[in-house]
Motif scaffolding. Structure first.
Motif, PDB file in Angstrom:
ATOM      1  N   LYS A  85       0.838  -1.207   0.000  1.00 52.86           N
ATOM      2  CA  LYS A  85       0.000   0.000   0.000  1.00 52.86           C
ATOM      3  C   LYS A  85       0.875   1.261   0.000  1.00 52.86           C
ATOM      4  CE  LYS A  85      -4.238  -1.778   2.104  1.00 52.86           C
ATOM      5  NZ  LYS A  85      -5.127  -1.767   3.289  1.00 52.86           N
TER       6      LYS A  85
ATOM      7  N   LEU B 162       2.097   1.765  -3.424  1.00 49.48           N
ATOM      8  CA  LEU B 162       1.030   2.245  -4.307  1.00 49.48           C
ATOM      9  C   LEU B 162       0.796   3.746  -4.114  1.00 49.48           C
ATOM     10  CD1 LEU B 162      -0.947   0.836  -6.349  1.00 49.48           C
ATOM     11  CD2 LEU B 162      -2.664   1.003  -4.544  1.00 49.48           C
ATOM     12  N   ARG B 163       0.807   4.181  -2.856  1.00 53.19           N
ATOM     13  CA  ARG B 163       0.648   5.623  -2.582  1.00 53.19           C
ATOM     14  C   ARG B 163       1.801   6.419  -3.200  1.00 53.19           C
ATOM     15  NH1 ARG B 163      -0.639   3.650   2.756  1.00 53.19           N
ATOM     16  NH2 ARG B 163      -2.889   3.789   3.115  1.00 53.19           N
TER      17      ARG B 163
ATOM     18  N   PHE C 150       3.602   5.584  -5.715  1.00 56.82           N
ATOM     19  CA  PHE C 150       3.460   5.553  -7.178  1.00 56.82           C
ATOM     20  C   PHE C 150       2.481   6.636  -7.629  1.00 56.82           C
ATOM     21  CE2 PHE C 150       2.039   4.150 -11.289  1.00 56.82           C
ATOM     22  CZ  PHE C 150       3.151   3.543 -11.858  1.00 56.82           C
TER      23      PHE C 150
END
Lengths: 56, 422
Positions: B410, B413-414, B416
């Motif tokens: 997670k 992902l943040r 990115f």
């Protein structure tokens, strides 16, 4: 009630979706069953869901 | 950027990155002292497994391994002396992965410890693997443990280097590790906890050169005995081959592919192709598995080692269906192994074209972990691994199955979304 009785008077054919413990129990009782490997999608934070919507 | 545009960019970037993984050709070319080859290593460096960690936060077995290497280097002669050196800042600690290297379990590399040198012949990158033994990497620091490093330094490394030199002088580019890995997968290995066939195949590959290089008969006998008594030997070569493979896939802009998974016994860290060298971490998990007699979960250290580079590349637990024999070590059923290998397809980009699974009609192992799919499905990569005792000096106490923390994926992902302004 009558329909329920009828169901259990014929050979059961079961499709198990999700937890395989039910499938295993049916197998042990010689009930014909197929197991579908499925799990609900996880509950995600709104912010993560928003990112995924844009990326995937 | 419109959502459809960025999705297309990611798909294209991931296709490029995973194609590099599939096209990689890692070859063992040399065995050298770390100080001679590892970028950024100086004469008082100690590199370790997993993401960055300070001495005070290190787990017991990693502290034990650091102390063992300090004694091995002759910088101190006791636990207290070694600890004093580290606490006074006389030793520089840094992760292997930040220096093109990997190491099993504690994974500790010090300047004069030999490393295997693996070149990716397709893309030219060179990567390094700490040698495998069965003492120091689990945190032992007694005389016998130090001797296991000395044997590598004085006997194994010089002999292997000479044999590889002979191979190169005859026109060979080295030993094709990918070929050995592919064949070992057909012979019951998954190449993480069971590299037994790989060890045998490697021994057969290097023996002619070892003999032809004029190695002393007594040493030759010691080396052959080491191969036969250490089935885990090939792990260091498989890990370095996987590192050389995954490094070819790093730094692809917009790619969401995982290029590193590694643990230091406290934190689990990942790196992502499109996010440079940044680590994304979460707490290392407890391994669920089987324990040696007399030990249990209360004795276990959390997950540790760079060896999850094997799963990152699509072998290890991703190839568990090939290796029912390993279940006697890590626990579970043959059906579990089959399920793990199939389930990993849901979080990856493609099927490997070289690492195949006979029981799945010779389809490839799941390859190219995608952070988006991990977070979306909630399915975490599966890793099979050894368990070290939580206290330094005791060693391996079992093996089992573990997952990374979702938090790391997670966070990536943040990051990115932030980097690519989503």
């Amino acid at each position: 009630m009558a329909e329920g009785k009828k169901l259990f008077n014929v050979e059961l054919k079961v499709i198990n979706v999700g937890l395989d413990i039910f499938y295993d129990a049916l197998q042990m009782q010689n009930v014909k069953a197929v197991d579908i490997n499925w799990r609900p999608t996880p509950k995600l934070e709104k912010e993560i869901e928003d990112i995924l919507d844009k990326l995937l | 950027m419109a959502p459809e545009d960025i999705k297309a960019k990611i798909e294209s970037a991931n296709a490029t990155a995973v194609q590099r993984v599939l096209a990689s050709k890692p070859h063992l070319v040399d065995v050298k002292p770390a100080i001679e080859v590892l970028p950024g290593m100086n004469k008082r460096s100690i590199f370790h497994a997993g993401p960055p960690i300070k001495w005070g936060s290190m787990c017991g077995p990693m502290k034990g391994a650091v102390v063992a290497n300090i004694i091995f280097e002759g910088w101190a002669s006791s636990w207290d002396g070694a600890v004093k050196l580290v606490e006074e800042g006389e030793v520089e600690l840094s992760p292997n992965h930040d220096h093109e290297a990997v190491g099993p379990m504690a994974g500790v590399i010090s300047p004069s410890l030999p490393v295997v040198v693996v070149k990716n012949e397709k893309f030219g990158n060179v990567n390094y693997g700490r040698v495998v033994e069965q003492k120091v990497q689990f945190g032992a620091f007694d005389e016998e443990a130090i001797q296991s490093l000395q044997f590598w330094k004085k006997v194994l490394a010089p002999a292997l280097a000479k044999a590889l030199g002979r191979l190169r002088s005859s026109g060979s580019i080295g030993i094709d590790l990918k070929s050995i890995m592919a064949r070992a997968l057909y012979m019951g290995d998954e190449l993480h906890n069971r590299p037994s066939a790989g060890t045998a195949l490697f021994a057969l590959s290097i023996l002619p050169s070892l003999i032809e290089s004029g190695e002393d008969k007594e040493r030759l006998s010691q080396i052959v005995k080491y191969f036969s008594g250490n089935e885990i030997f090939f792990l260091c070569l498989a890990m370095a081959a996987c590192k050389a493979t995954m490094n070819a896939a790093k730094d692809v802009e917009y790619s969401t592919l995982v290029t590193v998974m590694a643990r230091n016994g406290v934190d689990f860290g990942i790196k992502v192709s499109g996010l440079g060298n940044q680590w994304f971490t979460g707490p290392a998990g407890m391994v669920k598995g089987l324990y040696f007699p007399g030990y249990g979960t209360q004795d276990a250290n959390p997950d540790m080692g760079d060896s999850a580079i094997t799963e990152t590349t699509g072998v290890g637990a991703f190839a568990l269906a090939n290796s029912p024999a390993i279940l006697s070590l890590v626990g579970g059923t043959a059906q579990d192994a089959f399920n793990y290998t199939k389930q990993m397809r849901e979080i990856t980009t493609t099927l490997n074209d070289t690492f195949l699974v006979p029981i799945l009609d010779f389809e490839g192992t799941a390859t190219g972990i995608d952070i988006r799919k991990v977070v979306k499905t909630g399915i975490l990569p599966v890793i099979d691994t050894a368990i070290a005792h939580k206290d330094p000096g005791i060693g391996m106490i079992g093996a089992g199955i573990v997952n990374p923390p979702m938090e790391a994926f997670k966070s990536a992902l943040r990051a990115f979304a932030s980097k690519y302004k989503v």
